[in-house]
Design an enzyme around this catalytic site. Structure first.
Site, PDB file in Angstrom:
ATOM      1  CB  SER A  57      -0.892   0.025   1.243  1.00 20.55           C
ATOM      2  OG  SER A  57      -1.546   1.265   1.320  1.00 20.55           O
ATOM      3  CE  LYS A 105     -11.966   0.334  -1.240  1.00 23.79           C
ATOM      4  NZ  LYS A 105     -11.840   1.049  -2.505  1.00 23.79           N
ATOM      5  CG  ASN A 115     -20.282  -5.638 -15.615  1.00 27.11           C
ATOM      6  OD1 ASN A 115     -19.068  -5.406 -15.535  1.00 27.11           O
ATOM      7  ND2 ASN A 115     -20.870  -6.564 -14.882  1.00 27.11           N
ATOM      8  CE  LYS A 144     -21.627  -9.224 -11.263  1.00 24.19           C
ATOM      9  NZ  LYS A 144     -20.198  -9.154 -10.918  1.00 24.19           N
ATOM     10  CG  MET A 196     -11.040   4.128 -11.824  1.00 19.05           C
ATOM     11  SD  MET A 196     -12.791   3.814 -11.453  1.00 19.05           S
ATOM     12  CE  MET A 196     -12.709   3.186  -9.809  1.00 19.05           C
TER      13      MET A 196
END
Ligand code: ATR
Length: 272
Positions: free
Chosen positions: A15, A66, A152, A157, A216
């Site tokens: 990280s 998350k 997608n 979804k 991303m």
């Protein structure tokens, strides 16, 4: 006393968040420490509650916790509530566990401020309908694009996300076939395809003149999606490093009430 923060994930060793927050703290003169904590896959809430009990002030939360963090929070911001995922917890003095999701703000700030590209009136394509896509949808819609299309691999979804977020703006979703013959000004890859060196099944003509291609994910060199975008007429390419720093800045703001400068930190990480 030095205020303690940490990022919790599994894995967590690589990280960049401790480095980013150390830079923010130095820059703004805040007395805080920020570490990386590995939690067992079934042990997020135990680790988070222990951190709170020991006087910790807040946590960043990354893969795969998350949703666990969303469940643990006793109070949620609207964007975290809708995302059903939390990447920032703030432990307040009265015991409240505030959950926020700063991923979408990180993405829109990176594109808006750092790339200098406005969303307003633009045709935006978001690829993917997993946690990463869900986490950024409300902030994206609030930027008022003319269209937001979610594509997608499993179309149901994308349809479900479309229904969930329809009250907040113009949004449609389904499979990649619906993209045939259409062009977009901003194309965002929120799939995990780049992790396995794969490319979502995008039609070649999807990039409008002057389009931004945004992945991303980040890493050394171009991701398969950014390479495809480069070969197929995208004018601007960006990976998710800027988003990583911007979402961290947004968490820092929530915790410390001060917005750090992100540009020097992005530049520093790029040179690593
Ligand atoms: P994350 O938290 O990173 O979003 P996720 O919730 O597992 O992870 O979602 C991964 C997303 O990447 C999904 O939208 C997935 O598509 P499916 O819903 O059809 O599984 C998408 N994805 C992963 N690999 C892909 C590939 N090779 N091509 C296209 N989409 C891919």
């Amino acid at each position: 006393m030095t205020d303690r923060y940490a990022v919790v994930g599994n894995p967590i060793a690589h990280s960049k968040s401790p480095l980013i927050h150390a830079e923010f703290a130095r820059q703004t003169g805040q007395d805080m420490a920020y570490t990386a904590v590995l939690a067992p896959l079934d042990g997020f809430s135990t680790v988070a509650k222990q951190f709170q009990k020991e006087g910790g002030k807040g946590l960043n939360v990354t893969v795969p916790f998350k949703q666990d963090a969303w469940k643990l929070a006793t109070k949620l911001t609207d964007r975290a509530q809708l995302a059903e995922a939390v990447n920032t917890l703030k432990f307040e003095a009265d015991g409240t566990i505030l959950g926020d999701n700063t991923d979408g703000a990180g993405l829109t700030r990176d594109i808006g401020d750092n790339q200098g590209i406005s969303f307003e009136g633009k045709r935006v394509l978001l690829m993917g309908a997993g946690g990463a896509a869900r986490g950024v949808l409300l902030p994206l819609l609030l930027k008022k694009p003319a269209q937001l299309v979610i594509a997608n691999r499993s179309p149901e979804k994308a349809v479900e996300l479309t229904q969930h977020f329809a009250p907040y703006g113009s949004i449609e979703g389904g499979d990649y076939a619906r993209l045939a013959g259409r062009q977009f000004d901003i194309v965002i890859n929120a799939t995990s395809a780049s992790l396995s060196d794969q490319l979502p099944p995008l039609p070649a003509g999807v990039f409008a003149t002057g389009a931004l291609a945004y992945d991303m994910m980040y890493g050394k060199g171009l991701t398969p999606f950014l390479q495809f975008a480069k070969n197929n007429g995208a004018a601007f390419l960006a990976d998710g490093l800027g988003m990583l720093v911007e979402q961290a800045a947004e968490s820092f703001l929530l915790w410390r009430g001060i917005r750090p400068q992100t540009q020097p930190v992005i530049a520093q990480l790029k040179s690593c």
